[in-house]
Design a protein around this motif. Structure first.
Motif, PDB file in Angstrom:
ATOM      1  N   SER A 106      -2.794   8.891  -4.398  1.00  0.00           N
ATOM      2  CA  SER A 106      -3.937   8.735  -3.705  1.00  0.00           C
ATOM      3  C   SER A 106      -3.572   8.368  -2.172  1.00  0.00           C
ATOM      4  O   SER A 106      -2.584   7.763  -2.183  1.00  0.00           O
ATOM      5  CB  SER A 106      -4.851   7.369  -4.235  1.00  0.00           C
ATOM      6  OG  SER A 106      -3.959   6.289  -3.989  1.00  0.00           O
ATOM      7  N   GLU A 107      -4.553   8.750  -1.212  1.00  0.00           N
ATOM      8  CA  GLU A 107      -4.205   8.329   0.055  1.00  0.00           C
ATOM      9  C   GLU A 107      -3.904   6.841   0.347  1.00  0.00           C
ATOM     10  O   GLU A 107      -2.848   6.474   1.076  1.00  0.00           O
ATOM     11  CB  GLU A 107      -5.541   8.863   1.053  1.00  0.00           C
ATOM     12  CG  GLU A 107      -5.548  10.193   1.146  1.00  0.00           C
ATOM     13  CD  GLU A 107      -6.804  10.409   2.276  1.00  0.00           C
ATOM     14  OE1 GLU A 107      -6.688   9.962   3.306  1.00  0.00           O
ATOM     15  OE2 GLU A 107      -7.629  11.144   1.591  1.00  0.00           O
ATOM     16  N   SER A 108      -4.756   6.036  -0.456  1.00  0.00           N
ATOM     17  CA  SER A 108      -4.252   4.419  -0.162  1.00  0.00           C
ATOM     18  C   SER A 108      -3.164   3.998  -0.409  1.00  0.00           C
ATOM     19  O   SER A 108      -2.359   3.379   0.138  1.00  0.00           O
ATOM     20  CB  SER A 108      -5.487   3.845  -0.975  1.00  0.00           C
ATOM     21  OG  SER A 108      -5.471   3.908  -2.221  1.00  0.00           O
ATOM     22  N   THR A 109      -2.673   4.743  -1.687  1.00  0.00           N
ATOM     23  CA  THR A 109      -1.294   4.207  -2.314  1.00  0.00           C
ATOM     24  C   THR A 109      -0.205   4.892  -1.264  1.00  0.00           C
ATOM     25  O   THR A 109       0.686   4.141  -0.961  1.00  0.00           O
ATOM     26  CB  THR A 109      -1.058   5.051  -3.565  1.00  0.00           C
ATOM     27  OG1 THR A 109      -1.767   4.299  -4.672  1.00  0.00           O
ATOM     28  CG2 THR A 109       0.419   4.807  -4.023  1.00  0.00           C
ATOM     29  N   LEU A 110      -0.310   6.218  -0.841  1.00  0.00           N
ATOM     30  CA  LEU A 110       0.458   6.593   0.161  1.00  0.00           C
ATOM     31  C   LEU A 110       0.580   6.096   1.543  1.00  0.00           C
ATOM     32  O   LEU A 110       1.609   5.562   2.002  1.00  0.00           O
ATOM     33  CB  LEU A 110       0.251   8.184   0.438  1.00  0.00           C
ATOM     34  CG  LEU A 110       0.341   9.260  -0.449  1.00  0.00           C
ATOM     35  CD1 LEU A 110      -0.228  10.413  -0.303  1.00  0.00           C
ATOM     36  CD2 LEU A 110       1.920   9.593  -0.910  1.00  0.00           C
ATOM     37  N   SER A 111      -0.733   5.280   1.829  1.00  0.00           N
ATOM     38  CA  SER A 111      -0.713   4.630   3.252  1.00  0.00           C
ATOM     39  C   SER A 111       0.088   3.257   2.955  1.00  0.00           C
ATOM     40  O   SER A 111       0.899   2.860   3.799  1.00  0.00           O
ATOM     41  CB  SER A 111      -2.045   4.430   3.453  1.00  0.00           C
ATOM     42  OG  SER A 111      -2.197   3.589   4.553  1.00  0.00           O
ATOM     43  N   ARG A 112      -0.152   2.511   1.824  1.00  0.00           N
ATOM     44  CA  ARG A 112       0.534   1.277   1.655  1.00  0.00           C
ATOM     45  C   ARG A 112       2.170   1.557   1.353  1.00  0.00           C
ATOM     46  O   ARG A 112       2.845   0.661   1.824  1.00  0.00           O
ATOM     47  CB  ARG A 112      -0.046   0.724   0.243  1.00  0.00           C
ATOM     48  CG  ARG A 112      -1.435   0.279   0.710  1.00  0.00           C
ATOM     49  CD  ARG A 112      -2.222  -0.622  -0.704  1.00  0.00           C
ATOM     50  NE  ARG A 112      -1.253  -0.675  -1.616  1.00  0.00           N
ATOM     51  CZ  ARG A 112      -1.739  -0.363  -3.025  1.00  0.00           C
ATOM     52  NH1 ARG A 112      -3.117   0.320  -2.914  1.00  0.00           N
ATOM     53  NH2 ARG A 112      -1.048  -0.376  -4.025  1.00  0.00           N
ATOM     54  N   LEU A 113       2.588   2.773   0.883  1.00  0.00           N
ATOM     55  CA  LEU A 113       3.957   3.054   0.633  1.00  0.00           C
ATOM     56  C   LEU A 113       4.495   3.240   2.100  1.00  0.00           C
ATOM     57  O   LEU A 113       5.594   2.390   2.175  1.00  0.00           O
ATOM     58  CB  LEU A 113       3.838   4.226  -0.071  1.00  0.00           C
ATOM     59  CG  LEU A 113       5.339   4.726  -0.425  1.00  0.00           C
ATOM     60  CD1 LEU A 113       6.110   3.725  -1.453  1.00  0.00           C
ATOM     61  CD2 LEU A 113       5.315   6.022  -1.457  1.00  0.00           C
TER      62      LEU A 113
END
Length: 196
Positions: free
Chosen positions: A35-42
């Motif tokens: 997910s975009e949110s997971t990638l962003s948080r990563l």
């Protein structure tokens, strides 16, 4: 460097790699299934890197997993270059450090195409190794033979292609932060502001 320091460095490395490849979070999410949110948080360091997240990213970027985590080099001195194919051209990375100035060997295949100028942040220096390079830069339409170099701000509309329909090989130095490349010859040491 301990494990926490290694993991803390993964996010900025991933962000630099994604931006350098010109990929959006949405595109990366579609390709990896993350997910975009997971990638962003990563990328921001709010989420710790795990093997389940890093493996699809390594596959998408076509780089060894070691490159994503900044693993120390083994004693093997060989450089394993992984070509990048974009816009019908091949880019062979010659530098491995994420961020800062990046160097590439670029191969433009034979065949003529209509210029479709692009813009992006950064500054580019290029040197023609073989072939006749056509450089379209704003209103300029230039032909550069082997041995000729050029540099330009990539926020200007620009396009690189073949001037005669044959393959072209060139070296490129690209700085995403937009710093000019300075080349000093004999007698020019210490004179700032003189680039090629």
């Amino acid at each position: 460097m301990d494990t926490d320091e290694v993991l803390d460095a993964v996010g900025p490395r991933l962000r630099a790699l994604r931006k350098h490849r010109g990929i959006t979070l949405a595109e990366l999410s579609t390709t990896t299934g993350i997910s975009e949110s997971t990638l962003s948080r990563l990328e921001s360091g709010q989420r710790k890197a795990t093997l389940e997240l890093l493996l699809p990213l390594a596959r998408t970027y076509n780089v060894p997993l070691d490159d994503l985590v900044g693993a120390p080099r083994t004693g093997d001195p060989r450089i394993h270059l992984t070509p990048i194919h974009r816009y019908g051209m091949t880019f062979i990375p010659l530098s491995r450090r994420p961020g800062g100035v990046q160097s590439f060997k670029m191969l433009i295949p034979s065949g003529l195409t209509e210029p479709t100028p692009q813009t992006h942040d950064g500054f580019e220096w290029l040197y023609v190794l073989n072939g006749q390079l056509r450089l379209v830069l704003d209103d300029l339409d230039l032909t550069l033979p082997p041995g000729e170099a050029a540099e330009f701000d990539t926020s200007q509309p620009h396009w690189l292609g073949s001037a005669d329909g044959r393959a072209v090989e060139l070296l490129i130095l690209f700085d995403p932060q937009g710093m000019r490349t300075h080349v000093h010859g004999p007698g020019s040491a210490g004179r700032s502001g003189q680039g090629t």
